[in-house]
Design an enzyme around this catalytic site. Structure first.
Site, mmCIF file in Angstrom:
data_model
loop_
_atom_site.group_PDB
_atom_site.id
_atom_site.type_symbol
_atom_site.label_atom_id
_atom_site.label_comp_id
_atom_site.label_asym_id
_atom_site.label_seq_id
_atom_site.Cartn_x
_atom_site.Cartn_y
_atom_site.Cartn_z
ATOM 1 N N ASP A 35 -50.276 -15.576 64.545
ATOM 2 C CA ASP A 35 -51.708 -15.489 64.266
ATOM 3 C C ASP A 35 -52.474 -16.642 64.884
ATOM 4 O OD1 ASP A 35 -51.478 -13.256 62.774
ATOM 5 O OD2 ASP A 35 -51.651 -14.246 60.830
ATOM 6 N N LYS A 57 -56.338 -13.034 65.003
ATOM 7 C CA LYS A 57 -57.370 -12.361 64.226
ATOM 8 C C LYS A 57 -58.526 -13.321 64.048
ATOM 9 C CE LYS A 57 -54.431 -10.069 61.070
ATOM 10 N NZ LYS A 57 -54.264 -9.995 59.634
ATOM 11 N N MET A 169 -61.409 -18.167 53.098
ATOM 12 C CA MET A 169 -62.303 -17.278 53.855
ATOM 13 C C MET A 169 -63.693 -17.224 53.244
ATOM 14 S SD MET A 169 -59.575 -14.202 54.488
ATOM 15 C CE MET A 169 -58.905 -14.181 52.838
HETATM 16 N N1 SAH Z 1 -51.999 -17.603 54.420
HETATM 17 C C1 SAH Z 1 -53.012 -18.629 54.626
HETATM 18 C C2 SAH Z 1 -54.408 -18.125 54.344
HETATM 19 C C3 SAH Z 1 -54.864 -17.010 55.232
HETATM 20 S S1 SAH Z 1 -56.515 -16.547 54.935
HETATM 21 C C4 SAH Z 1 -52.668 -19.845 53.770
HETATM 22 O O1 SAH Z 1 -51.781 -19.785 52.931
HETATM 23 O O2 SAH Z 1 -53.310 -20.882 53.967
HETATM 24 C C5 SAH Z 1 -57.378 -17.522 56.117
HETATM 25 C C6 SAH Z 1 -58.194 -18.599 55.432
HETATM 26 O O3 SAH Z 1 -57.364 -19.700 55.109
HETATM 27 C C7 SAH Z 1 -59.269 -19.201 56.302
HETATM 28 O O4 SAH Z 1 -60.428 -18.411 56.314
HETATM 29 C C8 SAH Z 1 -59.505 -20.513 55.614
HETATM 30 O O5 SAH Z 1 -60.289 -20.362 54.466
HETATM 31 C C9 SAH Z 1 -58.102 -20.877 55.177
HETATM 32 N N2 SAH Z 1 -57.466 -21.804 56.112
HETATM 33 C C10 SAH Z 1 -56.353 -21.605 56.828
HETATM 34 N N3 SAH Z 1 -56.057 -22.697 57.566
HETATM 35 C C11 SAH Z 1 -57.007 -23.601 57.291
HETATM 36 C C12 SAH Z 1 -57.252 -24.925 57.724
HETATM 37 N N4 SAH Z 1 -56.471 -25.541 58.593
HETATM 38 N N5 SAH Z 1 -58.336 -25.559 57.222
HETATM 39 C C13 SAH Z 1 -59.158 -24.964 56.340
HETATM 40 N N6 SAH Z 1 -58.966 -23.723 55.906
HETATM 41 C C14 SAH Z 1 -57.908 -23.047 56.366
#
Ligand code: SAH
Length: 469
Positions: A35, A57, A169
């Site tokens: 991803d 995505k 998100m």
């Molecule tokens: N599976 C992922 C989440 C996926 S949904 C997890 O466990 O973190 C995607 C959302 O995750 C983004 O919209 C954001 O809100 C958050 N996210 C993922 N990586 C991030 C990062 N490095 N900094 C801030 N938010 C992050």
């Protein structure tokens, strides 16, 4: 053997936050579907023949639709491949692993789910706030702020919201979420932090309250990926902030070439809070050394190794033909400190030289054409090429960031850097705008000869400290 799928959590961004198990999965993989939020630097753990598929995505632009991802996963696994589905953070936290695993199960494909560090907890920690605290928070809730129809009902379905709330998100609908919380009885002055690109050198944190945060986010143009943390723990940031105070925090560095040495530099600057990216990744194609060539080497008076790889490959060939290091000439030379070390590690002392003389037999790989006479004494052990699997990734990273400086650890890194830019279709004006840092006066002179003019003194001082080694 049948195919197998590992759903692997890549962690929030910092490459060091991948699990040991996740790394093993990548090392064994034959195909990786990754991803946008999975750190692409992790893909260097894969074997050179592992296929890399981007399922980037973006919030508004789906590069690869979910059904297509599921289909590809299944197709690859049914073809008997070891597949890794690499997802940002933890695969089970808003990562749709349920759907993907179910699709695999329906086809009778075996799989495993390898957890990762989820971005809410990591973002909070890297912004200097623990998600729970004896005095401030006894519970922690993970919520999605994404307002698709199915989620809309569930988003605030529960009255028990918890002391600390993380919204994944959620930047787009931040104002709405804050209003809902205020309507549910949260004091409007409840503290809120939004952390963009958490755990990377690009991390930015803005703070406010339920009333003010959405204006702060707009004013600072905070974009996805961003994590919203709501609750009293946000106040602890004042005392506990640490990552954003690192020496190199926010510094945007390219490292020329992504071999072992350069990756070490990259990791060093990442760990110091910088946003560092090493490219291009090279692949080594070994060449078989003929018995005629081996004979030439055995009979030579003076032998010079051009690189550490040439040492390994020549020794392998000697052993394969029934010889060993005792069949090497007595006078052995090395062209660099790294090569000298590689020789020493197998019990061979060598004299370091800067230029091979005519009577020496050279073994290794030569990047540039050399004179015919010199060439006649060259025995090629391997070829190096830009690993084209990384082209998409390199281009994405080059375009997404504004890079300040390029670090040249060696002369050949200058050539590879320029070769990659050229093959990706970038114009020369890059060279004029980006400053550079170097290791060694020869490298400096060479970079200047190639047109780089501005030296980054801050990075140069950091390199001189030698902590990166
Ligand atoms: N599976 C992922 C989440 C996926 S949904 C997890 O466990 O973190 C995607 C959302 O995750 C983004 O919209 C954001 O809100 C958050 N996210 C993922 N990586 C991030 C990062 N490095 N900094 C801030 N938010 C992050």
């Amino acid at each position: 053997m049948g195919g197998f799928v590992s759903f692997v959590g890549a962690g929030p961004g910092d490459v060091g936050l991948l699990t040991e198990k996740g790394r093993q999965c990548l090392e064994k993989a034959e195909v990786v579907l990754y991803d946008r939020l999975a750190n692409p630097r992790l893909l260097r753990y894969t074997k050179a023949n592992c296929q890399l598929i981007y399922c980037g995505k973006l919030p508004d632009r789906h590069v690869m639709r979910q059904e297509k991802i599921n289909d590809t996963l299944i197709e690859m696994a049914l073809a008997g491949k070891r597949v890794v589905r690499l997802k940002g953070g933890d695969p089970s936290v808003f990562g749709r692993v349920g759907e993907e695993a179910e699709a695999a199960r329906n086809e009778g494909i075996a799989y495993e789910i390898v957890p990762g560090v989820t971005s809410s907890i990591a973002a909070a920690s890297y912004a200097g706030m623990p998600v729970t605290h004896r005095d401030y928070s006894a519970s922690f809730t993970l919520r999605t702020g994404h307002a698709c129809q199915e989620n809309e009902l569930k988003t605030h379905s529960d009255d028990e919201l918890g002391d600390t709330i993380a919204y994944y998100m959620g930047v787009k609908n931040l104002y709405h979420h804050c209003q809902v919380l205020i309507n549910k009885g949260f004091p409007p002055e409840t503290k809120v932090a939004v952390i963009e690109w958490a755990t990377t050198g690009k991390q930015r944190t803005v703070e406010g309250t339920l009333l003010t945060i959405s204006d702060e986010v707009k004013a600072n143009n905070i974009q996805n990926p961003a994590m919203t943390i709501i609750g009293d723990v946000v106040a602890l940031r004042q005392k506990l902030v640490w990552y954003e105070e690192k020496r190199m925090f926010g510094k945007r560095l390219l490292i020329a070439k992504a071999s072992a040495e350069e990756s070490k530099l990259e990791r060093y600057f990442l760990n110091e809070g910088g946003e560092a990216y090493a490219f291009p990744t090279l692949k080594t194609e070994k060449k078989s050394i003929s018995s005629h060539e081996l004979k030439q080497i055995r009979l030579a008076e003076k032998l010079v190794f051009l690189s550490p790889e040439s040492v390994t490959i020549l020794i392998e060939s000697l052993l394969a033909h029934g010889y060993d290091i005792r069949d090497l000439p007595r006078q052995v030379y090395s062209l660099s400190e790294k090569t000298k070390k590689a020789l020493l590690s197998i019990g061979i002392r060598s004299e370091k030289i800067t230029e091979p003389s005519h009577e020496m037999i050279k073994v290794g790989y030569v990047n540039k054409p050399i004179s015919a006479e010199n060439n006649s004494k060259l025995i090629t052990t391997h070829h190096l090429q830009i690993d084209d699997r990384f082209e998409v990734i390199d281009k994405r990273l080059l375009n997404e960031e504004t890079w300040e400086t390029v670090v040249f650890p060696s002369q050949s890194s200058v050539d590879w850097f320029l070769a990659a830019l050229k093959s990706y279709g970038y114009r020369d004006n890059w060279i004029k705008t980006i400053s550079f840092a170097y290791i060694g006066q020869r490298v400096k002179a060479y970079a200047e000869e190639k047109g780089f003019t501005k030296i980054d003194e801050e990075v140069q001082r950091e390199l001189a400290l030698g902590y990166w080694k």
